[in-house]
Design an enzyme around this catalytic site. Structure first.
Site, PDB file in Angstrom:
ATOM      1  N   ASN A  51       0.824  -1.211   0.000  1.00  9.49           N
ATOM      2  CA  ASN A  51       0.000   0.000   0.000  1.00  9.49           C
ATOM      3  C   ASN A  51       0.863   1.267   0.000  1.00  9.49           C
ATOM      4  O   ASN A  51       0.331   2.369   0.113  1.00  9.49           O
ATOM      5  CB  ASN A  51      -0.942   0.021   1.208  1.00  9.49           C
ATOM      6  CG  ASN A  51      -2.105  -0.939   1.021  1.00  9.49           C
ATOM      7  OD1 ASN A  51      -2.479  -1.266  -0.102  1.00  9.49           O
ATOM      8  ND2 ASN A  51      -2.684  -1.382   2.112  1.00  9.49           N
ATOM      9  N   HIS A 139     -14.709  -0.609   6.110  1.00  6.54           N
ATOM     10  CA  HIS A 139     -13.521  -1.199   6.737  1.00  6.54           C
ATOM     11  C   HIS A 139     -13.774  -1.550   8.199  1.00  6.54           C
ATOM     12  O   HIS A 139     -14.581  -0.914   8.876  1.00  6.54           O
ATOM     13  CB  HIS A 139     -12.381  -0.184   6.634  1.00  6.54           C
ATOM     14  CG  HIS A 139     -11.057  -0.705   7.062  1.00  6.54           C
ATOM     15  ND1 HIS A 139     -10.484  -0.377   8.270  1.00  6.54           N
ATOM     16  CD2 HIS A 139     -10.177  -1.521   6.431  1.00  6.54           C
ATOM     17  CE1 HIS A 139      -9.297  -0.961   8.356  1.00  6.54           C
ATOM     18  NE2 HIS A 139      -9.093  -1.662   7.269  1.00  6.54           N
ATOM     19  N   GLU A 182     -16.755   4.836   2.171  1.00 10.08           N
ATOM     20  CA  GLU A 182     -15.393   5.021   1.668  1.00 10.08           C
ATOM     21  C   GLU A 182     -15.459   5.570   0.245  1.00 10.08           C
ATOM     22  O   GLU A 182     -16.499   5.480  -0.406  1.00 10.08           O
ATOM     23  CB  GLU A 182     -14.636   3.676   1.667  1.00 10.08           C
ATOM     24  CG  GLU A 182     -14.586   3.009   3.036  1.00 10.08           C
ATOM     25  CD  GLU A 182     -13.836   1.670   3.016  1.00 10.08           C
ATOM     26  OE1 GLU A 182     -13.055   1.419   2.076  1.00 10.08           O
ATOM     27  OE2 GLU A 182     -14.036   0.883   3.960  1.00 10.08           O
ATOM     28  N   SER A 186     -11.103  -1.051  -0.919  1.00 10.22           N
ATOM     29  CA  SER A 186      -9.760  -1.587  -1.100  1.00 10.22           C
ATOM     30  C   SER A 186      -9.705  -2.940  -1.775  1.00 10.22           C
ATOM     31  O   SER A 186      -8.695  -3.282  -2.380  1.00 10.22           O
ATOM     32  CB  SER A 186      -9.050  -1.662   0.240  1.00 10.22           C
ATOM     33  OG  SER A 186      -9.639  -2.652   1.048  1.00 10.22           O
ATOM     34  N   ASP A 211     -14.212   7.880   4.283  1.00  5.84           N
ATOM     35  CA  ASP A 211     -12.879   7.288   4.430  1.00  5.84           C
ATOM     36  C   ASP A 211     -12.202   7.335   3.058  1.00  5.84           C
ATOM     37  O   ASP A 211     -12.639   6.668   2.118  1.00  5.84           O
ATOM     38  CB  ASP A 211     -13.039   5.845   4.935  1.00  5.84           C
ATOM     39  CG  ASP A 211     -11.719   5.071   5.045  1.00  5.84           C
ATOM     40  OD1 ASP A 211     -10.875   5.211   4.146  1.00  5.84           O
ATOM     41  OD2 ASP A 211     -11.553   4.313   6.018  1.00  5.84           O
ATOM     42  N   HIS A 214      -7.701   4.930   0.730  1.00  2.69           N
ATOM     43  CA  HIS A 214      -7.088   4.398  -0.492  1.00  2.69           C
ATOM     44  C   HIS A 214      -7.091   5.407  -1.635  1.00  2.69           C
ATOM     45  O   HIS A 214      -6.898   5.027  -2.796  1.00  2.69           O
ATOM     46  CB  HIS A 214      -7.773   3.100  -0.914  1.00  2.69           C
ATOM     47  CG  HIS A 214      -7.489   1.984   0.046  1.00  2.69           C
ATOM     48  ND1 HIS A 214      -6.308   1.265   0.026  1.00  2.69           N
ATOM     49  CD2 HIS A 214      -8.198   1.528   1.105  1.00  2.69           C
ATOM     50  CE1 HIS A 214      -6.314   0.390   1.013  1.00  2.69           C
ATOM     51  NE2 HIS A 214      -7.454   0.526   1.686  1.00  2.69           N
ATOM     52  N   LYS A 245      -0.342   4.852   3.793  1.00  2.57           N
ATOM     53  CA  LYS A 245      -0.435   4.176   2.497  1.00  2.57           C
ATOM     54  C   LYS A 245       0.261   5.051   1.451  1.00  2.57           C
ATOM     55  O   LYS A 245       1.481   5.073   1.418  1.00  2.57           O
ATOM     56  CB  LYS A 245      -1.894   3.813   2.220  1.00  2.57           C
ATOM     57  CG  LYS A 245      -2.319   2.695   3.198  1.00  2.57           C
ATOM     58  CD  LYS A 245      -3.759   2.256   3.181  1.00  2.57           C
ATOM     59  CE  LYS A 245      -3.975   1.182   4.257  1.00  2.57           C
ATOM     60  NZ  LYS A 245      -5.383   0.869   4.514  1.00  2.57           N
TER      61      LYS A 245
HETATM   62  C1  LIG Z   1      -5.889   0.487   5.959  1.00  2.00           C
HETATM   63  C2  LIG Z   1      -7.257   1.090   6.157  1.00  2.00           C
HETATM   64  C3  LIG Z   1      -7.545   1.879   7.270  1.00  2.00           C
HETATM   65  C4  LIG Z   1      -6.594   1.984   8.416  1.00  2.00           C
HETATM   66  O1  LIG Z   1      -5.536   2.842   8.130  1.00  2.00           O
HETATM   67  P1  LIG Z   1      -4.133   2.565   8.866  1.00  2.00           P
HETATM   68  O2  LIG Z   1      -3.444   3.877   8.790  1.00  2.00           O
HETATM   69  O3  LIG Z   1      -3.464   1.466   8.114  1.00  2.00           O
HETATM   70  O4  LIG Z   1      -4.456   2.169  10.269  1.00  2.00           O
HETATM   71  C5  LIG Z   1      -8.755   2.533   7.333  1.00  2.00           C
HETATM   72  N1  LIG Z   1      -9.674   2.412   6.347  1.00  2.00           N
HETATM   73  C6  LIG Z   1      -9.441   1.635   5.262  1.00  2.00           C
HETATM   74  C7  LIG Z   1     -10.485   1.542   4.209  1.00  2.00           C
HETATM   75  C8  LIG Z   1      -8.243   0.943   5.141  1.00  2.00           C
HETATM   76  O5  LIG Z   1      -8.031   0.143   4.091  1.00  2.00           O
END
Ligand SMILES: *Cc1c(COP(=O)(O)O)cnc(C)c1O
Length: 405
Positions: A51, A139, A182, A186, A211, A214, A245
């Site tokens: 990522n 998520h 989101e 992902s 969110d 990604h 990421k």
């Molecule tokens: C990876 C992820 C998170 C968490 O983020 P981190 O910084 O890795 O804790 C939150 N939401 C989604 C959709 C993710 O894929």
């Protein structure tokens, strides 16, 4: 009770179900990522499932900012944000994030997981009578935050505006509502209809929580995410993202109004009672964001590699989800074959792609999730396609007819 026996039998069950997770022990090499050493595997490998989407984890501007901050301030923050842990680097990073998303304020957390858990948990718990409308594919960190809030939760069908509207319409207009979703999902790499969801939020007087984990760094003229690309940032109540990421470092955040951020800052246990990120981490993340605000080169190169990998998969007829994002899910559809292909890719070809099996994705949709980046070369792509083609034949997996593309 024999505790060790209990742990062992639970783990055996997990293994029998094919859900036991083996970790590849990697050592990434600065300047040569996506190459890395796999210490519990074949040695040198190429990572195809990271990522660190743009390779910012080894960008000179990021490393230089981290070295400088480390030498200037030392290792840790030395406290929670409330008790001596708010350093100048944290404040600068929050200003950078607020600016990235065109919001009044931003609030930093130790990870994206914690930001979702703490922000959603606090908002849903503290707003009297709040109902959370949560996309079915949200998520785990969002789900846990909502669950922890004990607020009423309604799950709407993934990206389904009609289902969302039906659920909104069934609630009293004056009841507080929070729509949580989101932008880029992902595992399938599909993208939410953000504008239409904001329209529904306006019509039914709901807040929106997006969110963009990604998408930040990857989309929009300054890397502000899908909402920036589509000119929608001001319509969202909360934009949440990660620094771990595409930005290549670590940490999570929300960006929102000054009042909302101050509210979460003041009431969220997961923000208050934990040591702040190391200042060097904050400085590295800020440098990464700053770089990607003005440079579109990494984003363009990534999109170029994604298109190249897709085209090559099409040439040899390997089925992959045709989505509008940078995530390429190559569909195997069988948990044993998926794990086998991943194992052989690693052992015989030095290619590391973690298999994605149930419960991360539904049974029958087991896949290899490929994430091309600007640091993958044409030769890396050649090797990947060649190895996948061989293994597809060996596993007697179906190919797509060329005419279908
Ligand atoms: C990876 C992820 C998170 C968490 O983020 P981190 O910084 O890795 O804790 C939150 N939401 C989604 C959709 C993710 O894929």
């Amino acid at each position: 009770m024999n505790y060790q026996d209990f742990f062992r039998s639970e783990l055996d069950q997990l293994r029998d179900d094919g859900n036991y997770r083996d970790f590849a022990e990697l050592e990434r090499h600065r300047g040569t990522f996506p190459q890395a050493t796999c210490h519990n595997g074949p040695g040198e490998v190429t990572i195809w499932c990271s990522n660190d989407y743009l390779g910012m984890g080894q960008h000179p501007a990021v490393l230089s900012a981290m070295h400088t901050a480390l030498d200037r301030t030392g290792a840790g923050a030395g406290g929670t944000r409330n008790i001596s842990g708010t350093t100048h680097d944290h404040v600068l990073l929050e200003a950078e994030l607020a600016d990235l998303h065109g919001k009044e304020a931003a609030l930093l957390f130790t990870s994206g997981y914690v930001s979702n858990w703490a922000a959603l948990g606090t908002l849903a718990a503290r707003i009297p009578g709040c109902v959370v409308l949560s996309d079915a594919l949200n998520h785990a960190s969002m789900i846990e935050g909502i669950r922890h809030s004990k607020a009423q939760k309604l799950i709407w069908k993934h990206n389904d505006l009609r289902d969302l509207e039906a659920k909104l319409a069934a609630l009293p207009l004056n009841q507080p509502k929070l729509i949580a979703f989101e932008s880029v999902y992902s595992m399938d790499g599909d993208i939410a209809p953000i504008a239409e969801i904001c329209d529904l939020a306006d019509r039914y007087n709901a807040m929106t929580y997006l969110d963009e984990v990604h998408a930040v760094g990857l989309y929009g003229p300054r890397g502000g995410g899908i909402a920036e690309r589509e000119g929608l940032m001001d319509r969202l109540t909360v934009i949440e993202g990660t620094l771990g990421k595409a930005f290549g470092v670590m940490g999570g955040y929300i960006a929102a109004s000054g009042e909302l951020c101050d509210f979460v800052r003041s009431f969220a246990s997961g923000f208050i009672f934990t040591t702040a990120l190391p200042p060097a981490v904050a400085a590295g993340a800020a440098a990464s964001i700053r770089h990607l605000k003005s440079s579109g080169a990494e984003r363009a190169a990534q999109q170029d590699r994604v298109a190249a990998v897709r085209a090559r998969l099409d040439e040899i007829g390997l089925p992959h989800i045709d989505n509008p994002s940078h995530i390429i899910p190559v569909m195997v559809g069988d948990p044993v074959k998926c794990k086998y292909i991943s194992d052989i890719l690693l052992r015989d070809h030095g290619i590391y792609i973690q298999p994605i099996n149930y419960p991360t994705v539904p049974k029958g949709t087991e896949r290899l999730r490929i994430t091309p980046s600007p640091v993958h070369s044409a030769a890396d792509i050649d090797r990947l396609i060649h190895a996948l083609g061989q293994l597809w034949t060996q596993c007697a997996l179906a190919r797509q007819p060329l005419a279908a593309q």
